[in-house]
Scaffold this active site. Structure first.
Site, PDB file in Angstrom:
ATOM      1  N   ARG A  75       0.832  -1.209   0.000  1.00  0.00           N
ATOM      2  CA  ARG A  75       0.000   0.000   0.000  1.00  0.00           C
ATOM      3  C   ARG A  75       0.863   1.254   0.000  1.00  0.00           C
ATOM      4  O   ARG A  75       0.468   2.303   0.483  1.00  0.00           O
ATOM      5  CB  ARG A  75      -0.943   0.004   1.180  1.00  0.00           C
ATOM      6  CG  ARG A  75      -0.184   0.018   2.464  1.00  0.00           C
ATOM      7  CD  ARG A  75      -1.096  -0.192   3.609  1.00  0.00           C
ATOM      8  NE  ARG A  75      -0.271  -0.297   4.767  1.00  0.00           N
ATOM      9  CZ  ARG A  75      -0.241   0.596   5.739  1.00  0.00           C
ATOM     10  NH1 ARG A  75      -1.035   1.623   5.689  1.00  0.00           N
ATOM     11  NH2 ARG A  75       0.547   0.429   6.756  1.00  0.00           N
ATOM     12  N   ARG A  92       5.359   9.962   2.529  1.00  0.00           N
ATOM     13  CA  ARG A  92       6.515   9.657   3.376  1.00  0.00           C
ATOM     14  C   ARG A  92       7.798   9.954   2.610  1.00  0.00           C
ATOM     15  O   ARG A  92       7.894   9.665   1.415  1.00  0.00           O
ATOM     16  CB  ARG A  92       6.440   8.170   3.754  1.00  0.00           C
ATOM     17  CG  ARG A  92       7.604   7.644   4.538  1.00  0.00           C
ATOM     18  CD  ARG A  92       7.269   6.329   5.203  1.00  0.00           C
ATOM     19  NE  ARG A  92       7.254   5.199   4.270  1.00  0.00           N
ATOM     20  CZ  ARG A  92       7.012   3.935   4.651  1.00  0.00           C
ATOM     21  NH1 ARG A  92       6.733   3.653   5.906  1.00  0.00           N
ATOM     22  NH2 ARG A  92       7.016   2.966   3.766  1.00  0.00           N
ATOM     23  N   ASP A 111      11.495  -6.403   7.504  1.00  0.00           N
ATOM     24  CA  ASP A 111      11.004  -5.520   6.434  1.00  0.00           C
ATOM     25  C   ASP A 111      10.751  -4.105   6.959  1.00  0.00           C
ATOM     26  O   ASP A 111      10.499  -3.194   6.177  1.00  0.00           O
ATOM     27  CB  ASP A 111       9.737  -6.081   5.786  1.00  0.00           C
ATOM     28  CG  ASP A 111       8.653  -6.386   6.788  1.00  0.00           C
ATOM     29  OD1 ASP A 111       8.920  -7.131   7.744  1.00  0.00           O
ATOM     30  OD2 ASP A 111       7.530  -5.853   6.641  1.00  0.00           O
TER      31      ASP A 111
END
Ligand code: AMP
Ligand code: MG
Length: 487
Positions: free
Chosen positions: A88, A171, A247
């Site tokens: 996402r 981000r 991750d």
């Protein structure tokens, strides 16, 4: 309006997937980070606008931008998942910032990608504002972190346990390559891909290693150093990441993935906030060891390019992983010394710090307040510090030994100010964060969010008694704070 490059999309096709953001109903800019935009060489005035909202919701992808989703794998709570990837998140591209550093600009929550598996590719407003607040607070604290450039409401609904308003977070990171990105190639036996990735990372994040005799071993060492320093800084401010999967472990050494993270109020080394961390794998005191475990996973992936001789590669890589623990301990202790106002280093400092932590644990003292108020003791008033403890006599004894230790150092006249510069007064307190998010979600009122954001932008600067509630822990009412991945 926005012009980006994309060096990652120049890598071989198996590193990523080309994607287009899925449009949203009604983009509305909720918060735009003007100072960050300026740092990135973007025009804040132009982008904090409906046009900017269209871009940072994914509704408008300006000409020349090639969005991608990155492939990665990862150990989640210790179990290996060979295929994760940006499910996402969509990387719009990169900019070179004012300091000459290449930075990624990524949309989080802009729709499904080939890596979405069962997910909807969306983000809810609450977690988006939460990440905005906490990542920016981390930055203001001086801790390496991904940043938040924009939060845009989508006007769409997101379905979780309940129906929630949707949002997209933009981000910014020095790079989104993770330990899990290396694992993606290692798991496929793709040594060529691994080497290409390592070369890309060296070129972009660790250019000083170019031309080194053993660049991949040095890469591991550099990542280890940054992780040691990063996790030490988390520990110093009582930050609990909450989901230190490989991750979510960045190669750049930035804090990444603000899902179930939270700051600890009352000190307990076993504190866990995340509802899904049932075995406490990522509890406060485990974080240094987990970072080492993640480094060991990175080391494993690099073995084939560290040395053709596997045994030699294992030996060299293992030494780096062992050295990490030493580096962490040194970084942690140095920071703890500064927190209690010591300038010199003495053999017994570790024991003195530990005895303070023991007292704080026994009386469940608020982490942030204890260190900040120790500055008042330097100024001659022990009451603020002392009153935090149930066992005042024990706190007194500790203060006496600490004063004796300070007396043995060369005198400095600004010790209290030096302590104030490393001991924040304002951190993102869980109850304050919740209050700000609830107003935004239920009443469409962003004022509490803006006020809290403003306080957290200068965490070391006392704003006086009218703002004192921002520096206090939640009342001790026995409630256990829980965070959710809430993605
Ligand atoms: P996280 O727990 O945020 O680190 O995410 C772990 C993995 O799940 C990553 O591959 C994410 O991209 C993916 N993921 C998390 N939430 C969603 C979602 N709502 N839709 C699609 N993928 C998701
Ligand atoms: Mg993640």
């Amino acid at each position: 309006m926005l012009s980006l490059s994309n060096t990652y999309s120049g890598l071989p096709g198996r590193f990523f997937a080309h994607v287009r953001p899925t449009g949203v109903a009604q983009p509305r800019m909720l918060k735009f980070n003007h100072p960050l935009a300026a740092e990135l060489g973007l025009d804040p005035g132009e982008l904090d606008s409906p046009g900017g909202a269209a871009i940072f919701s994914g509704n408008n992808v300006p000409e020349g931008i090639t969005p991608i989703a990155m492939a990665y794998a990862g150990h989640q709570f210790g179990g290996f998942v060979p295929q994760l990837g940006d499910g996402r998140a969509i990387l719009l591209g990169e900019v070179i910032d004012r300091n000459g550093i290449r930075r990624d600009i990524q949309l989080k929550g802009a729709g499904r990608t080939p890596y979405s598996r069962g997910g909807d590719g969306r983000a809810a407003l609450g977690p988006v504002l939460r990440e905005y607040l906490i990542s920016e607070a981390m930055h203001a604290l001086g801790i390496p972190t991904t940043r938040a450039l924009a939060a845009v409401a989508t006007g769409d609904e997101v379905y979780r346990e309940t129906v929630l308003p949707g949002a997209v977070l933009t981000r910014v990171a020095a790079s989104h390559v993770r330990v899990g990105t290396f694992q993606f190639f290692a798991a496929r036996g793709d040594v060529e891909g691994l080497k290409t990735l390592a070369d890309y990372v060296i070129d972009r994040l660790y250019p000083e290693l170019k031309g080194a005799e053993a660049p991949y071993l040095e890469l591991l060492r550099s990542v280890a150093r940054r992780q040691a320093s990063l996790v030490a800084q988390w520990m110093h401010v009582g930050f609990i990441h909450g989901v230190m999967n490989t991750d979510n472990s960045s190669i750049s050494g930035e804090t990444i993935d603000f899902g179930p993270c939270a700051f600890m109020d009352y000190y307990s080394p076993t504190t866990v906030f995340s509802s899904i961390d049932q075995n406490g794998r990522y509890q406060y005191q485990n974080q240094p060891g987990i970072a080492q475990w993640n480094l060991a996973r990175l080391a494993e992936t690099l073995l084939p390019i560290i040395d053709e001789n596997t045994e030699a590669a294992v030996e060299q890589a293992n030494q780096v992983v062992v050295d990490y623990a030493v580096a962490f301990q040194a970084a942690w202790l140095a920071g703890m010394r500064r927190k209690i106002g010591l300038n010199a280093s003495e053999e017994e400092d570790g024991a003195m710090i530990q005895s303070l932590l023991d007292l704080m644990q026994r009386d469940q003292v608020d982490w942030t307040s204890a260190f900040r108020r120790l500055g008042d003791s330097v100024r001659g008033d022990d009451t603020p510090f002392w009153s935090l403890f149930e066992d005042g006599a024990a706190a007194d004894r500790w203060l006496t030994s600490w004063r004796a230790r300070l007396a043995g150092e060369a005198a400095v006249d600004n010790r209290a100010q030096m302590m104030d510069r490393v001991n924040p007064i304002y951190i993102p307190r869980n109850h304050l964060v919740e209050e700000a998010l609830a107003a935004a979600i239920h009443d469409d009122d962003l004022a509490p969010f803006a006020r809290l954001h403003d306080m957290l932008a200068a965490p070391y600067q006392d704003r006086g008694p009218t703002k004192s509630r921002y520096g206090e822990p939640a009342p001790r009412d026995g409630r256990v704070y829980r965070t959710f991945c809430g993605t």
